[in-house]
Write an enzyme that holds these catalytic residues in place. Structure first.
Site, PDB file in Angstrom:
ATOM      1  N   SER A  71       2.518 -11.290   0.425  1.00 52.71           N
ATOM      2  CA  SER A  71       1.266 -10.555   0.646  1.00 52.71           C
ATOM      3  C   SER A  71       0.131 -11.569   0.677  1.00 52.71           C
ATOM      4  O   SER A  71       0.294 -12.709   0.213  1.00 52.71           O
ATOM      5  CB  SER A  71       1.049  -9.577  -0.527  1.00 52.71           C
ATOM      6  OG  SER A  71      -0.265  -9.048  -0.525  1.00 52.71           O
ATOM      7  N   TYR A 130       1.215  -6.987  -9.270  1.00 53.99           N
ATOM      8  CA  TYR A 130       1.502  -7.198  -7.845  1.00 53.99           C
ATOM      9  C   TYR A 130       1.184  -8.648  -7.464  1.00 53.99           C
ATOM     10  O   TYR A 130       1.990  -9.330  -6.817  1.00 53.99           O
ATOM     11  CB  TYR A 130       0.673  -6.210  -7.024  1.00 53.99           C
ATOM     12  CG  TYR A 130       0.973  -6.197  -5.551  1.00 53.99           C
ATOM     13  CD1 TYR A 130       2.082  -5.512  -5.054  1.00 53.99           C
ATOM     14  CD2 TYR A 130       0.140  -6.842  -4.641  1.00 53.99           C
ATOM     15  CE1 TYR A 130       2.352  -5.480  -3.692  1.00 53.99           C
ATOM     16  CE2 TYR A 130       0.400  -6.818  -3.278  1.00 53.99           C
ATOM     17  CZ  TYR A 130       1.502  -6.133  -2.811  1.00 53.99           C
ATOM     18  OH  TYR A 130       1.772  -6.103  -1.462  1.00 53.99           O
TER      19      TYR A 130
HETATM   20  P1  NDP Z   1       6.054   1.215   1.911  1.00 55.94           P
HETATM   21  O1  NDP Z   1       5.798   1.773   0.565  1.00 55.94           O
HETATM   22  O2  NDP Z   1       5.581   1.972   3.103  1.00 55.94           O
HETATM   23  O3  NDP Z   1       7.599   0.923   2.111  1.00 55.94           O
HETATM   24  C1  NDP Z   1       8.313   0.221   1.131  1.00 55.94           C
HETATM   25  C2  NDP Z   1       9.728   0.721   1.121  1.00 55.94           C
HETATM   26  O4  NDP Z   1      10.447   0.048   0.059  1.00 55.94           O
HETATM   27  C3  NDP Z   1       9.810   2.213   0.827  1.00 55.94           C
HETATM   28  O5  NDP Z   1      10.798   2.830   1.615  1.00 55.94           O
HETATM   29  C4  NDP Z   1      10.169   2.208  -0.645  1.00 55.94           C
HETATM   30  O6  NDP Z   1      10.769   3.390  -1.135  1.00 55.94           O
HETATM   31  C5  NDP Z   1      11.128   1.044  -0.690  1.00 55.94           C
HETATM   32  N1  NDP Z   1      11.426   0.636  -2.047  1.00 55.94           N
HETATM   33  C6  NDP Z   1      10.638   0.712  -3.142  1.00 55.94           C
HETATM   34  N2  NDP Z   1      11.290   0.300  -4.234  1.00 55.94           N
HETATM   35  C7  NDP Z   1      12.535  -0.051  -3.816  1.00 55.94           C
HETATM   36  C8  NDP Z   1      13.681  -0.547  -4.465  1.00 55.94           C
HETATM   37  N3  NDP Z   1      13.700  -0.756  -5.796  1.00 55.94           N
HETATM   38  N4  NDP Z   1      14.777  -0.814  -3.736  1.00 55.94           N
HETATM   39  C9  NDP Z   1      14.777  -0.603  -2.401  1.00 55.94           C
HETATM   40  N5  NDP Z   1      13.746  -0.113  -1.719  1.00 55.94           N
HETATM   41  C10 NDP Z   1      12.619   0.168  -2.426  1.00 55.94           C
HETATM   42  O7  NDP Z   1       5.418  -0.253   1.888  1.00 55.94           O
HETATM   43  P2  NDP Z   1       4.944  -1.200   3.088  1.00 55.94           P
HETATM   44  O8  NDP Z   1       5.782  -1.008   4.282  1.00 55.94           O
HETATM   45  O9  NDP Z   1       3.481  -1.127   3.187  1.00 55.94           O
HETATM   46  O10 NDP Z   1       5.258  -2.626   2.395  1.00 55.94           O
HETATM   47  C11 NDP Z   1       6.427  -3.374   2.689  1.00 55.94           C
HETATM   48  C12 NDP Z   1       6.254  -4.739   2.032  1.00 55.94           C
HETATM   49  O11 NDP Z   1       5.073  -5.361   2.543  1.00 55.94           O
HETATM   50  C13 NDP Z   1       6.101  -4.677   0.516  1.00 55.94           C
HETATM   51  O12 NDP Z   1       6.776  -5.753  -0.087  1.00 55.94           O
HETATM   52  C14 NDP Z   1       4.610  -4.813   0.338  1.00 55.94           C
HETATM   53  O13 NDP Z   1       4.264  -5.345  -0.939  1.00 55.94           O
HETATM   54  C15 NDP Z   1       4.257  -5.764   1.464  1.00 55.94           C
HETATM   55  N6  NDP Z   1       2.858  -5.724   1.846  1.00 55.94           N
HETATM   56  C16 NDP Z   1       2.312  -4.584   2.386  1.00 55.94           C
HETATM   57  C17 NDP Z   1       0.957  -4.552   2.720  1.00 55.94           C
HETATM   58  C18 NDP Z   1       0.313  -3.352   3.335  1.00 55.94           C
HETATM   59  O14 NDP Z   1      -0.924  -3.382   3.509  1.00 55.94           O
HETATM   60  N7  NDP Z   1       1.020  -2.294   3.642  1.00 55.94           N
HETATM   61  C19 NDP Z   1       0.098  -5.727   2.495  1.00 55.94           C
HETATM   62  C20 NDP Z   1       0.784  -6.852   1.930  1.00 55.94           C
HETATM   63  C21 NDP Z   1       2.108  -6.836   1.624  1.00 55.94           C
HETATM   64  P3  NDP Z   1       9.917   4.376  -2.154  1.00 55.94           P
HETATM   65  O15 NDP Z   1       9.001   5.150  -1.322  1.00 55.94           O
HETATM   66  O16 NDP Z   1      10.961   5.195  -2.836  1.00 55.94           O
HETATM   67  O17 NDP Z   1       9.179   3.490  -3.122  1.00 55.94           O
END
Ligand code: NDP
Length: 243
Positions: free
Chosen positions: A140, A153
């Site tokens: 991130s 985070y």
């Molecule tokens: P989302 O919440 O839309 O998607 C994340 C996915 O990961 C969800 O399906 C979630 O399921 C799943 N997940 C959560 N916990 C687990 C677990 N223990 N095992 C497997 N899967 C899991 O997030 P984004 O698409 O926005 O983010 C994706 C990545 O990008 C993350 O690492 C985030 O920190 C990073 N990021 C995102 C930013 C943004 O602005 N969107 C900015 C910077 C970084 P559930 O809904 O059940 O939690």
């Protein structure tokens, strides 16, 4: 036109929605066999079905070492040794330091940091069987700079950046590259309904990014286009961290 899967086998964690779903779709378009791994089973199965051939879904909680072993075994059984791992699953917890309890802090570290460690560790034997591979860890801008109210985070995402470099140094001899991608504010379920979009108004590209902006960086790191790139980071943030 390549045969589906002939460019490698990818596991995308958190691949059911948001950035992970966009990454899964892009790598599939690039010709990789894509294993979508998530805890959101219904969404993940629907996405895999919509991609069709050369795609599969498997349940994976990234904090569970046994589930990691099962996910890699699943990928090998349906398509062969894993050549690309995208450690994308992540969570955020908004609470200031003084109010934050230990369990909430540890939960974010467990998913965002320990999950990446387990993924990298578990996939190495498979990548060695494939004579190399590419691990892409989604950090991130919170792994480049810091923000108030999300200390767990920020800690986890800085850790991912450091772990990426340490792993790159260990795994280069096997032809395994390890890099991190650092999104800025991207329009996904994680950020919808929050005030994140307002943070983009003063950055050079004054709007949130789309998931496919991140997928494009991942695609570069996943293919031979980046064959001399390891141990580094790609920041995709509309210029946010330049300010
Ligand atoms: P989302 O919440 O839309 O998607 C994340 C996915 O990961 C969800 O399906 C979630 O399921 C799943 N997940 C959560 N916990 C687990 C677990 N223990 N095992 C497997 N899967 C899991 O997030 P984004 O698409 O926005 O983010 C994706 C990545 O990008 C993350 O690492 C985030 O920190 C990073 N990021 C995102 C930013 C943004 O602005 N969107 C900015 C910077 C970084 P559930 O809904 O059940 O939690």
């Amino acid at each position: 036109m390549s045969t589906r899967g002939d460019r490698g086998v990818a596991i995308v964690t958190g691949g059911a929605r948001g950035i992970g779903a966009s990454v899964a779709e892009r790598l599939h378009r690039e010709g990789l066999f894509v294993v979508i791994a998530d805890v959101l089973d219904a969404e993940g199965q629907t996405l895999a079905a919509s991609l069709g051939d050369a795609s599969s879904y498997t349940h994976l909680d990234v904090t569970d070492e046994h589930q990691w072993a099962a996910a890699v075994a699943h990928a090998e059984a349906v398509s062969g040794p894993v050549t690309v791992l995208v450690n994308n699953a992540g969570i955020v917890h908004n609470q200031r330091l003084e109010e934050l309890d230990e369990a909430s802090y540890r939960k974010v570290i467990d998913v965002n940091q320990v999950g990446v460690f387990l993924g990298m560790k578990t996939v190495v034997p498979s990548m060695r069987r494939a004579s190399g591979g590419s691990i892409i860890n989604i950090s991130s801008v919170g792994g480049i700079i810091a923000f108030p109210g999300v200390i767990s985070y920020v800690a986890s995402k800085w850790a991912v950046r450091g772990m990426t470099k340490a792993a790159a140094q260990e795994l280069g001899e096997y032809g395994i590259r390890v890099n991190s991608v650092h999104p800025g504010i991207i329009d996904t379920p994680m950020t919808s309904g929050t005030e994140s979009a307002a943070q983009t108004t003063h950055q050079p590209l004054a709007h949130p990014g789309e998931p496919d902006d991140i997928a494009a960086a991942v695609a570069f790191l996943a293919t031979a286009e980046s064959k001399y790139v390891t141990g580094t980071e790609i920041v995709v943030d509309g210029g946010f961290t330049s300010m």
